[in-house]
Design a protein around this motif. Structure first.
Motif, PDB file in Angstrom:
ATOM      1  N   LEU A   4     -16.017  12.057  14.629  1.00  0.00           N
ATOM      2  CA  LEU A   4     -16.263  12.168  13.467  1.00  0.00           C
ATOM      3  C   LEU A   4     -18.267  10.983  13.570  1.00  0.00           C
ATOM      4  O   LEU A   4     -17.726  10.370  14.112  1.00  0.00           O
ATOM      5  N   GLU A   6     -20.635  10.341  10.481  1.00  0.00           N
ATOM      6  CA  GLU A   6     -20.938  10.220   9.030  1.00  0.00           C
ATOM      7  C   GLU A   6     -22.528  10.333   8.842  1.00  0.00           C
ATOM      8  O   GLU A   6     -23.545  10.654  10.127  1.00  0.00           O
ATOM      9  N   CYS A  22     -19.084  13.941   6.105  1.00  0.00           N
ATOM     10  CA  CYS A  22     -18.633  13.374   7.923  1.00  0.00           C
ATOM     11  C   CYS A  22     -17.849  15.080   7.983  1.00  0.00           C
ATOM     12  O   CYS A  22     -17.808  15.395   7.694  1.00  0.00           O
ATOM     13  N   TRP A  36     -12.366   7.727   2.445  1.00  0.00           N
ATOM     14  CA  TRP A  36     -13.864   6.930   2.897  1.00  0.00           C
ATOM     15  C   TRP A  36     -13.385   5.673   2.802  1.00  0.00           C
ATOM     16  O   TRP A  36     -12.792   5.575   1.313  1.00  0.00           O
ATOM     17  N   THR A  78     -16.214  19.772   7.643  1.00  0.00           N
ATOM     18  CA  THR A  78     -16.731  18.421   6.726  1.00  0.00           C
ATOM     19  C   THR A  78     -16.190  17.943   5.803  1.00  0.00           C
ATOM     20  O   THR A  78     -15.731  18.536   4.907  1.00  0.00           O
ATOM     21  N   TYR A  95     -17.596   4.176   5.484  1.00  0.00           N
ATOM     22  CA  TYR A  95     -16.947   5.405   6.588  1.00  0.00           C
ATOM     23  C   TYR A  95     -15.502   6.233   5.826  1.00  0.00           C
ATOM     24  O   TYR A  95     -15.114   6.093   5.455  1.00  0.00           O
ATOM     25  N   CYS A  96     -16.203   7.496   7.178  1.00  0.00           N
ATOM     26  CA  CYS A  96     -14.987   7.857   7.076  1.00  0.00           C
ATOM     27  C   CYS A  96     -14.035   8.086   7.791  1.00  0.00           C
ATOM     28  O   CYS A  96     -13.822   7.641   9.551  1.00  0.00           O
ATOM     29  N   GLY A 119     -15.172   7.420  11.836  1.00  0.00           N
ATOM     30  CA  GLY A 119     -16.899   7.483  12.062  1.00  0.00           C
ATOM     31  C   GLY A 119     -17.558   6.316  12.272  1.00  0.00           C
ATOM     32  O   GLY A 119     -16.851   4.854  12.699  1.00  0.00           O
TER      33      GLY A 119
END
Length: 128
Positions: A4, A6, A22, A36, A78, A95-96, A119
């Motif tokens: 992942l 971002e 992401c 998220w 995405t 962060y995703c 990510g």
């Protein structure tokens, strides 16, 4: 593994907008619920928003409800987070994350431990 990445973070004035994205190269993106999270210095990672596998349901933290919108495009692998009316308290690393399980409640989807892949994060700074 689900890599992942971002993007879209940056510096913005209070009241402004940013759009985070992401992306993943994995073929199974549509098999994952996506979330998220954000983490400010000295604070725990906190839930921001999540979207189910097909995009049919979304979840939001109370602090961002009405200002942020999460969406996904499974054809492009995405997930996006549109952030409007930003405030200084939104400053954090965002962060995703991907969850192999379909969320059954706000409680389950809002816990970092529910997510399997993360990510590296993107910095969002909102100046007053």
């Amino acid at each position: 593994q689900v890599p992942l990445v971002e993007s879209g973070g940056g510096l913005v004035q209070a009241g402004g907008s940013l759009r985070l994205s992401c992306a993943t190269s994995g073929r199974t993106f549509s098999s994952y619920a996506m979330g998220w999270f954000r983490q400010a210095p000295g604070k725990e990672r906190e839930f921001v928003a999540a979207v189910t596998r097909n995009g049919g349901n979304t979840y939001y933290a109370d602090s961002v409800k009405g200002r942020f919108t999460v969406s996904r495009d499974n054809a492009k692998n995405t997930v996006n987070l549109q952030m409007n009316s930003l405030r200084p308290e939104d400053t954090a690393v965002y962060y995703c994350a991907a969850d192999r399980n379909s969320p059954t409640s706000y409680y389950s989807t809002s816990r970092p431990s529910s997510y399997d892949y993360w990510g590296q994060g993107t910095q969002v700074t909102v100046s007053s």
